[in-house]
Design a protein around this motif. Sequence first.
Motif, PDB file in Angstrom:
ATOM      1  N   VAL A   1       2.334 -10.412 -60.421  1.00 50.17           N
ATOM      2  CA  VAL A   1       3.941 -10.412 -60.908  1.00 50.17           C
ATOM      3  C   VAL A   1       4.418  -8.843 -60.769  1.00 50.17           C
ATOM      4  O   VAL A   1       5.479  -8.624 -60.191  1.00 50.17           O
ATOM      5  N   HIS A   2       3.848  -7.990 -61.267  1.00 50.50           N
ATOM      6  CA  HIS A   2       4.080  -6.537 -61.565  1.00 50.50           C
ATOM      7  C   HIS A   2       4.260  -5.981 -60.076  1.00 50.50           C
ATOM      8  O   HIS A   2       5.346  -5.391 -59.647  1.00 50.50           O
TER       9      HIS A   2
ATOM     10  N   CYS B   1       5.090  -4.868 -68.352  1.00 49.27           N
ATOM     11  CA  CYS B   1       3.976  -5.639 -68.751  1.00 49.27           C
ATOM     12  C   CYS B   1       3.649  -5.703 -70.311  1.00 49.27           C
ATOM     13  O   CYS B   1       4.050  -4.560 -71.172  1.00 49.27           O
TER      14      CYS B   1
ATOM     15  N   THR C   1      -0.527 -10.712 -64.562  1.00 49.27           N
ATOM     16  CA  THR C   1       0.373  -9.312 -64.914  1.00 49.27           C
ATOM     17  C   THR C   1       0.403  -8.552 -63.498  1.00 49.27           C
ATOM     18  O   THR C   1       1.578  -8.344 -62.936  1.00 49.27           O
TER      19      THR C   1
ATOM     20  N   LEU D   1       6.956  -7.644 -57.810  1.00 51.18           N
ATOM     21  CA  LEU D   1       8.398  -7.271 -58.232  1.00 51.18           C
ATOM     22  C   LEU D   1       8.640  -6.042 -57.528  1.00 51.18           C
ATOM     23  O   LEU D   1       9.882  -5.325 -57.210  1.00 51.18           O
TER      24      LEU D   1
ATOM     25  N   THR E   1       6.496  -9.496 -67.702  1.00 51.28           N
ATOM     26  CA  THR E   1       5.993  -9.831 -66.487  1.00 51.28           C
ATOM     27  C   THR E   1       5.378 -11.250 -66.652  1.00 51.28           C
ATOM     28  O   THR E   1       5.741 -12.120 -65.894  1.00 51.28           O
TER      29      THR E   1
ATOM     30  N   ILE F   1      13.464  -8.851 -66.390  1.00 50.84           N
ATOM     31  CA  ILE F   1      11.965  -9.044 -66.460  1.00 50.84           C
ATOM     32  C   ILE F   1      11.121  -8.147 -67.315  1.00 50.84           C
ATOM     33  O   ILE F   1      10.493  -8.097 -68.068  1.00 50.84           O
TER      34      ILE F   1
ATOM     35  N   ARG G   1      12.481  -1.062 -63.924  1.00 51.45           N
ATOM     36  CA  ARG G   1      11.661  -2.166 -64.921  1.00 51.45           C
ATOM     37  C   ARG G   1      11.611  -1.276 -66.201  1.00 51.45           C
ATOM     38  O   ARG G   1      10.213  -1.360 -66.569  1.00 51.45           O
TER      39      ARG G   1
END
Length: 452
Positions: free
Chosen positions: A233-234, A303, A230, A237, A313, A300, A274
């Motif tokens: 990716v978090h 989370c 998580t 991005l 994510t 996307i 996001r």
Amino acid sequence: MSMRPLVRPPLRSTLYLAFSFAAAAAVGALFLWLPWMHRGKLSFLDALFTATSAVCVTGLTVVNTATTFTFGGKVVILTLIQLGGLGIMTFSTLFFVLMGRTVPVGESLTLKESFAPYPGVDLKPLLLTIVAYTLFTEALVTLLLWPAFGEGFSPEGFFHALFHAISAFCNAGFSDLPQGLSPYKEAFYLPAVIALAILAGNTGFPIVFEVFHRLVLRQRRRWSLHTRLTLTVHGGLILLGALLFLIFEGNRAFSGLSLPQKLLNAFFLSISSRTAGFSLVDLSRFGEVSLYVLIFLMFIGACPGSTGGGIKTTTFGVLASSVISRLRGYPQPTVFRRTIPQDLVFKALTLAALYAFTIYISQFLLILGAPSRAFAASGTEFLARLFESVSALGTVGLSTGITPQLSPWAKGVIIGTMYVGRVGVLSLAILLTGLSSRPKEFYYPKEEVLLG
């Protein structure tokens, strides 16, 4: 004695989730439609649009929140945002717990799966911790924002601070200022505080839970795969989005700003896109490339276990890991020297496919309700509608500026899209098909098909 058909808890809790958000939107619309809740004329459709956007923590608006609604109306919107941010199921289950009543099995399992990273967590401490974390963060952000709104610590400034604190933490994107946050695009303090509040809400409670137990309580346990995937990716991005916005909008939408201000605006938009929906700059000035970057980030989303929407994510991480693992020759999806279960890959594929299909349907319906034009005359409108559909489904709230000009048909389409995005396309698919009530425990013979 008549026998009622058995309904498995996941299906029952999904039905409750879908009904609760629909009921909250309807009741909220009735309140906002009351004469003393708004100024001037307000149609019930616009009241329903606003209430749905608030309870689905989206932020798309067809009217100006600051000038249309009275203080009472803004309190209603704020209440809907708080209910929608944590989830109505969370509050209703907390009521059961505090009253000493037995929590239904379906609701208990759903909440534990949504918020608890480890099995065996007791529901009452979990819920109390979630609510305490939410209220503490919102109170802290309110105090930090209070001096930034107006001179001194005025009651009006306090309400502005409270409104934006709850809206930011819940990733709702609503603002009770006439021009939103655009007057603060050259500031540093207020955008930075709001960005941190957004991150506190959309990073996900499982991450907060694990970080707290690891760093504060000093519990020695390895970081879970969920947390590592998580955060990777978090963070990736956020950095990627900020870099691309600097490259493509540095001399266009961000023109006239200093380099530090451009950096802050780029990172703020990368974080907000996001699912928070706040914007310091006018997105109608953005180029098409930047809008496609925003669509990618909105798709996307946030989370798992957070106040945000999107496919999440971890879904993107699982899909990306599956592709990379296949290209590297691994027989199964692998990330951080751990094998991802095949059923998670299937679930991620299903979720992403349903999201893409829902976006297609939403945009198709938006185009269907508009005058038919040649593509050369409506190319920009095509992208604007696509952007609006992704923003609504991802419960983001960003817009290129077409929301106030939507027709009644288009408003209905966006209302439905926001609702589907908040309840969850996978949950609604389960509800409509009854997949969870009849699990298939058998397999058919395998046979190859050609791909590519």
